[in-house]
Design an enzyme around this catalytic site. Structure first.
Site, PDB file in Angstrom:
ATOM      1  N   ARG A   1       0.868  -1.180   0.000  1.00 36.96           N
ATOM      2  CA  ARG A   1       0.000   0.000   0.000  1.00 36.96           C
ATOM      3  C   ARG A   1       0.899   1.221   0.000  1.00 36.96           C
ATOM      4  O   ARG A   1       2.127   1.110   0.087  1.00 36.96           O
ATOM      5  CB  ARG A   1      -1.018  -0.009   1.159  1.00 36.96           C
ATOM      6  CG  ARG A   1      -0.618  -0.656   2.440  1.00 36.96           C
ATOM      7  CD  ARG A   1       0.508   0.008   3.165  1.00 36.96           C
ATOM      8  NE  ARG A   1       0.286   1.432   3.368  1.00 36.96           N
ATOM      9  CZ  ARG A   1       1.225   2.318   3.620  1.00 36.96           C
ATOM     10  NH1 ARG A   1       2.507   1.932   3.671  1.00 36.96           N
ATOM     11  NH2 ARG A   1       0.946   3.588   3.790  1.00 36.96           N
ATOM     12  N   GLY A   2       0.270   2.411  -0.100  1.00 37.48           N
ATOM     13  CA  GLY A   2       1.054   3.636  -0.246  1.00 37.48           C
ATOM     14  C   GLY A   2       1.135   3.954  -1.730  1.00 37.48           C
ATOM     15  O   GLY A   2       1.433   3.058  -2.545  1.00 37.48           O
ATOM     16  N   ALA A   3       0.884   5.213  -2.077  1.00 39.01           N
ATOM     17  CA  ALA A   3       0.700   5.572  -3.486  1.00 39.01           C
ATOM     18  C   ALA A   3       1.875   5.182  -4.391  1.00 39.01           C
ATOM     19  O   ALA A   3       1.679   4.468  -5.392  1.00 39.01           O
ATOM     20  CB  ALA A   3       0.385   7.069  -3.590  1.00 39.01           C
TER      21      ALA A   3
ATOM     22  N   ARG B   1      -7.735  -0.187  -6.467  1.00 36.05           N
ATOM     23  CA  ARG B   1      -7.881   0.951  -5.535  1.00 36.05           C
ATOM     24  C   ARG B   1      -8.036   2.237  -6.361  1.00 36.05           C
ATOM     25  O   ARG B   1      -7.246   2.477  -7.264  1.00 36.05           O
ATOM     26  CB  ARG B   1      -6.655   1.063  -4.607  1.00 36.05           C
ATOM     27  CG  ARG B   1      -6.491  -0.146  -3.706  1.00 36.05           C
ATOM     28  CD  ARG B   1      -5.535   0.146  -2.565  1.00 36.05           C
ATOM     29  NE  ARG B   1      -6.166   0.940  -1.525  1.00 36.05           N
ATOM     30  CZ  ARG B   1      -5.507   1.455  -0.479  1.00 36.05           C
ATOM     31  NH1 ARG B   1      -4.202   1.283  -0.362  1.00 36.05           N
ATOM     32  NH2 ARG B   1      -6.137   2.163   0.438  1.00 36.05           N
TER      33      ARG B   1
ATOM     34  N   GLN C   1      -1.800   2.312  10.064  1.00 36.96           N
ATOM     35  CA  GLN C   1      -0.546   2.395   9.308  1.00 36.96           C
ATOM     36  C   GLN C   1       0.507   3.161  10.116  1.00 36.96           C
ATOM     37  O   GLN C   1       1.702   2.939   9.950  1.00 36.96           O
ATOM     38  CB  GLN C   1      -0.770   3.100   7.968  1.00 36.96           C
ATOM     39  CG  GLN C   1      -1.535   2.290   6.940  1.00 36.96           C
ATOM     40  CD  GLN C   1      -3.025   2.586   6.977  1.00 36.96           C
ATOM     41  OE1 GLN C   1      -3.560   2.967   8.017  1.00 36.96           O
ATOM     42  NE2 GLN C   1      -3.688   2.405   5.867  1.00 36.96           N
TER      43      GLN C   1
ATOM     44  N   ASP D   1      -1.811  10.815  -1.775  1.00 36.27           N
ATOM     45  CA  ASP D   1      -2.239   9.814  -2.768  1.00 36.27           C
ATOM     46  C   ASP D   1      -2.568  10.458  -4.094  1.00 36.27           C
ATOM     47  O   ASP D   1      -2.461   9.828  -5.146  1.00 36.27           O
ATOM     48  CB  ASP D   1      -3.448   9.040  -2.246  1.00 36.27           C
ATOM     49  CG  ASP D   1      -2.994   8.111  -1.148  1.00 36.27           C
ATOM     50  OD1 ASP D   1      -2.884   8.566   0.002  1.00 36.27           O
ATOM     51  OD2 ASP D   1      -2.680   6.947  -1.458  1.00 36.27           O
TER      52      ASP D   1
ATOM     53  N   ASN E   1      -5.197  12.447   0.932  1.00 40.05           N
ATOM     54  CA  ASN E   1      -4.282  11.569   1.675  1.00 40.05           C
ATOM     55  C   ASN E   1      -5.101  10.811   2.716  1.00 40.05           C
ATOM     56  O   ASN E   1      -6.317  10.992   2.832  1.00 40.05           O
ATOM     57  CB  ASN E   1      -3.160  12.403   2.320  1.00 40.05           C
ATOM     58  CG  ASN E   1      -2.051  11.529   2.879  1.00 40.05           C
ATOM     59  OD1 ASN E   1      -1.572  10.621   2.202  1.00 40.05           O
ATOM     60  ND2 ASN E   1      -1.647  11.770   4.115  1.00 40.05           N
ATOM     61  N   LYS E   2      -4.431   9.974   3.469  1.00 41.64           N
ATOM     62  CA  LYS E   2      -5.096   9.095   4.436  1.00 41.64           C
ATOM     63  C   LYS E   2      -6.121   9.833   5.286  1.00 41.64           C
ATOM     64  O   LYS E   2      -5.880  10.961   5.709  1.00 41.64           O
ATOM     65  CB  LYS E   2      -4.012   8.463   5.328  1.00 41.64           C
ATOM     66  CG  LYS E   2      -4.490   7.518   6.406  1.00 41.64           C
ATOM     67  CD  LYS E   2      -5.404   6.427   5.909  1.00 41.64           C
ATOM     68  CE  LYS E   2      -4.829   5.598   4.778  1.00 41.64           C
ATOM     69  NZ  LYS E   2      -5.888   4.817   4.063  1.00 41.64           N
TER      70      LYS E   2
HETATM   71  O1  MRU Z   1      -4.469   3.137   2.436  1.00 42.85           O
HETATM   72  P1  MRU Z   1      -2.988   3.330   2.278  1.00 42.85           P
HETATM   73  O2  MRU Z   1      -2.197   2.743   3.394  1.00 42.85           O
HETATM   74  O3  MRU Z   1      -2.490   2.911   0.920  1.00 42.85           O
HETATM   75  O4  MRU Z   1      -2.804   4.906   2.351  1.00 42.85           O
HETATM   76  C1  MRU Z   1      -1.520   5.450   2.215  1.00 42.85           C
HETATM   77  C2  MRU Z   1      -1.479   6.899   2.430  1.00 42.85           C
HETATM   78  O5  MRU Z   1      -2.471   7.557   2.591  1.00 42.85           O
HETATM   79  C3  MRU Z   1      -0.118   7.545   2.312  1.00 42.85           C
HETATM   80  O6  MRU Z   1      -0.041   8.642   3.171  1.00 42.85           O
HETATM   81  C4  MRU Z   1       0.083   8.014   0.876  1.00 42.85           C
HETATM   82  O7  MRU Z   1      -0.100   6.958  -0.024  1.00 42.85           O
HETATM   83  C5  MRU Z   1       1.408   8.594   0.654  1.00 42.85           C
HETATM   84  S1  MRU Z   1       2.614   7.363   0.543  1.00 42.85           S
HETATM   85  C6  MRU Z   1       4.126   7.948   0.170  1.00 42.85           C
END
Ligand code: MRU
Length: 353
Positions: free
Chosen positions: A54-56, A97, A202, A243, A253-254
């Site tokens: 996970r993470g963009a 996603r 996370q 994201d 973002n999250k």
């Molecule tokens: O749902 P996730 O864990 O994929 O969400 C991730 C985030 O929101 C991160 O902050 C974002 O992707 C930036 S990652 C460098």
């Protein structure tokens, strides 16, 4: 899919080795550092959907590696059939996603390069080498972004971060945590406050794990202590990842990022966003971005323990939008964009031409 040794210590989130994709299984952290190995792009799609990765930026590169598996899996005997197989794989990977723009960016980049190949062998070579190159570039971009951002932070700062925008959200090094790493590497002494990041933590599972693993001074707080920490002078600055950022500077973002940014504004604390240009979506408007809604069980329990009554209605958005007026700067590999973002973001892209 197979599980491999858990004794590797370097945090490389996703990697291409011997025509397979290797990933840290992030659902097992922080209790087990386990690596999984995939040879089927459908498994990569499931891994993205179920947050094994996970993470963009990490899902952008994982999508590209998924396409690399798809070229190897294809039994096509001519170029057109291979391109059609790739299109089908792209759809499956893309549907996993919706919010992070990097996934579509990674898939599109591979599709475009595949179309330039003249033979099956050439397409295979192009797709695999491009995906590998994207992974290497991700690390370099994060390091440059880190250096660009490090000048915004001072010796003895305590920096708050939300969710995980670290090595585990990228191929390695991280975006927001990359900026914190580069600040430390520049000789400044910094401490970190990581929010827990409910519902799936996370912050506590990944950011606290990653920073502790790498020897940072990190304190964990519940999300509900953001206001307390800021009001009591425990935080000097905030840096988070993203994201998707649209050209007006609205940052997706999250979930909870908006609350952190609002609270930072209330207390006069600079709130920064660190993200590569591949996270900036110049096409979409803020109102068109799809916020992923996740299953209610993430909220009605912690692990296997139920923490809510049966049959309760749950609203569980995975992301929120922070408006540009709450953001002091957007840190990228091409420099730091400052308000007004519509102008500064455009300049970053011009510099990138
Ligand atoms: O749902 P996730 O864990 O994929 O969400 C991730 C985030 O929101 C991160 O902050 C974002 O992707 C930036 S990652 C460098």
């Amino acid at each position: 899919m197979s599980q491999i040794s858990n004794d590797m210590k370097s945090l490389r989130t996703v990697e291409w080795k011997n025509n397979k994709v290797i990933m840290i299984d992030q659902t097992k952290l922080p209790n087990e550092l386990t690596f999984v190995e995939y040879d089927d792009f459908n498994q990569v799609a499931i891994a993205i959907k179920t947050l094994v990765v996970r993470g963009a930026p990490a899902i952008g590169v994982s999508g590209a590696f998924g396409m690399a598996l798809a070229v190897l899996q294809s039994e096509a005997k001519n170029k057109d059939d291979l391109i059609n197989d790739l299109k089908k794989a792209k759809e499956i990977l893309f549907a996993t996603r919706p919010t992070a723009v990097n996934l579509g960016w990674g898939l599109e980049k591979i599709m475009t390069i595949a179309q330039t190949g003249n033979s099956i062998d050439e397409i295979k070579e192009l797709v695999i080498s491009t995906a590998k190159q994207m992974a290497e570039e991700d690390i370099e971009i994060n390091k440059t972004m880190g250096k660009n951002g490090s000048v915004l932070f001072d010796d003895n700062d305590t920096i708050m971060t939300h969710c995980n925008a670290g090595a585990l959200a990228t191929v390695a090094y991280g975006t927001a945590l990359g900026v914190i790493r580069a600040t430390k590497e520049s000789g400044k002494n910094v401490k970190v406050i990581a929010t827990e990041t409910r519902p799936i933590q996370q912050g506590s599972r990944l950011t606290a794990f990653e920073l502790k693993h790498d020897g940072f001074d990190v304190s964990l707080i519940p999300d509900t202590a953001v206001g307390y920490s800021m009001a009591n002078g425990l935080v000097n600055k905030v840096v988070v990842g993203a994201d998707r950022i649209v050209k007006t500077g609205h940052v997706f973002n999250k979930i909870g990022t908006y609350q952190v940014a609002t609270m930072a504004k209330q207390h006069g604390i600079p709130f920064y966003v660190a993200a590569p240009l591949s996270t900036i979506d110049l096409e979409s408007k803020a109102e068109d971005v799809i916020i992923e809604m996740r299953k209610g069980t993430e909220v009605t329990g912690v692990g296997d323990t139920k923490t809510a009554p049966d049959n309760i209605n749950v609203i569980n958005p995975a992301f929120d939008m922070t408006p540009p007026e709450l953001i002091a700067g957007i840190i990228t590999e091409k420099g730091v964009a400052q308000p007004p973002f519509e102008e500064s973001i455009e300049k970053l892209f011009e510099a990138n031409k």
